[in-house]
Design an enzyme around this catalytic site. Structure first.
Site: not given
Ligand code: NAD
Ligand code: UD1
Length: 340
Positions: A124, A150, A154, A294
């Site tokens: 991330s 969290y 990473k 936030r």
């Molecule tokens: P998600 O929660 O939709 O998917 C993660 C999946 O992992 C889920 O289906 C959950 O059931 C499964 N899981 C969790 N722990 C487990 C375990 N111990 N054994 C087996 N399955 C398990 O999340 P996502 O948004 O698809 O994210 C996927 C990956 O990308 C995660 O590692 C997350 O941290 C990373 N990531 C996501 C974002 C984002 O904004 N969505 C941003 C940066 C990184």
């Molecule tokens: C958040 C996480 C980051 C994670 C990412 C993807 C925090 C501080 N950071 O990032 O670690 O990798 O999600 O899952 O939680 N916003 C609003 N109103 C809302 C929601 C968000 O104004 O209800 C704004 C936030 O202040 C931010 C932007 O929208 O400026 C994006 O927010 P968000 O989607 O939560 O992503 P990040 O803050 O980038």
């Protein structure tokens, strides 16, 4: 090539599974369903005409994971599984460290036992912390500066994989640092399904637009940005999915050792610009109020994506309007997500 996808019924894993199946990879999903539903497997099949093999299994269950590897013999693993609720993680740190770190360590042991040497890991942009200046490049020094457990998982997993690659020169690990994934499959049958009140911007807006939330709360408009709201690099989940296929391509070309790539678009949009784009997609305004900042939010974060293009030939293609249209279509067709 057979790819084992951990967390494959989750948001990003399900879209990546679609892209892999469409490109004729075999897909084996391993997920414990702690944050997803098994019906996602049906949706993947409906889109691609192919059914991925699915195992409900917690990755920390080493004996069961070994059985799966024995039965499936994957060539590569994409490791999405993990807990990801940033705000929840400081309240239950042990849950986050145990789930995310133990899963990864167990997976690596089993991969080693079965001679599987190709791994893509979901990292991330959070690993850049608050000291680097955008556009964020992969070679920015990583200070140990996550603001929550969290984020630390990473950073720690990146370090574990770096050390493991040093000790095992034939092992290939691609660390993909995602910026802000949004959007959904264009069919409107698969998308993001957050449990409870969404923490992230896009699902909060789409739930507001379908009437599940009253209005968006914008967290601060007094940041040092042109309109005062925070800037992020939003990337369409289908572009992100293709980034994983590009990483698998590195393995097919004979191995790559340890690689780190940003997956973003390279362009930042402010919260108000995102609100306006969703209003265009919906044909009506997004109701919002301005609230206080936030805690932990950075004013500005966007990627330098040159390296992923130069070395993997991957770049994001979809626009912010595409992301909003597809996210909204998914929300309108599935107001309650995957709820049965
Ligand atoms: P998600 O929660 O939709 O998917 C993660 C999946 O992992 C889920 O289906 C959950 O059931 C499964 N899981 C969790 N722990 C487990 C375990 N111990 N054994 C087996 N399955 C398990 O999340 P996502 O948004 O698809 O994210 C996927 C990956 O990308 C995660 O590692 C997350 O941290 C990373 N990531 C996501 C974002 C984002 O904004 N969505 C941003 C940066 C990184
Ligand atoms: C958040 C996480 C980051 C994670 C990412 C993807 C925090 C501080 N950071 O990032 O670690 O990798 O999600 O899952 O939680 N916003 C609003 N109103 C809302 C929601 C968000 O104004 O209800 C704004 C936030 O202040 C931010 C932007 O929208 O400026 C994006 O927010 P968000 O989607 O939560 O992503 P990040 O803050 O980038």
């Amino acid at each position: 090539m057979k790819v084992l996808v951990t967390g494959g019924t989750g948001y990003i894993g399900s879209h990546t599974s679609v892209v892999l199946l469409e490109q004729n990879y075999e897909v084996v999903i391993v997920d414990n369903l702690c944050n997803s539903k098994e019906m996602v497997v049906d949706r993947i099949q409906a889109i691609t005409g192919k059914r991925p093999v699915f195992y409900r299994c917690d990755l920390r269950d080493e004996a069961r994971l070994e059985e799966i590897f024995r039965a499936e013999r994957p060539d590569a693993v994409i490791h999405f599984a993990g807990l990801k609720a940033v705000g929840e993680s400081p309240k239950v740190p042990l849950k986050y460290y145990d789930n995310n770190l133990s899963s990864t360590l167990t997976l690596l042991r089993v991969m080693e036992a079965f001679g599987v040497r190709n791994l893509v890991f979901s990292s991330s942009a959070t690993v850049y912390g608050d000291r680097a200046t955008p556009p964020l490049r992969e070679d920015a020094p990583l200070v140990f500066s996550a603001t929550n457990p969290y984020g630390f998982t990473k950073i720690m997993i990146e370090q574990i994989l770096t050390d493991y690659c040093k000790a095992n020169p034939s092992f290939n690990a691609v660390l993909l640092r995602y910026f802000n994934p949004v959007g959904a499959h264009e069919s409107g049958t698969m998308g993001e399904d957050p449990s409870g009140i969404p923490n992230n911007l896009a699902p909060y807006i789409t739930q507001t637009l379908v009437g599940k939330r009253e209005k968006l709360h914008i967290f601060g408009n007094d940041y040092p940005t042109p309109d005062g709201t925070c800037i992020r690099d939003y990337i369409h989940v289908m572009d992100l999915a293709k980034g994983h296929m590009a990483a698998i391509g590195l393995f097919e070309r004979g191995g790559c050792g340890l690689k780190v790539y940003n997956l973003g678009t390279g362009h930042g949009f402010s919260v108000l610009e995102v609100v306006n784009a969703f209003s265009r997609a919906a044909g009506k305004p997004v109701p919002y109020v301005i609230d206080g900042r936030r805690e932990g939010d950075l004013p500005e974060s966007y990627a330098d994506c040159e390296k992923a293009y130069r070395e993997m030939g991957w770049k994001a293609e979809k626009t912010l309007d595409d992301m909003c249209r597809d996210a909204l279509r998914w929300q309108e067709k599935n107001p309650n997500g995957y709820a049965e």
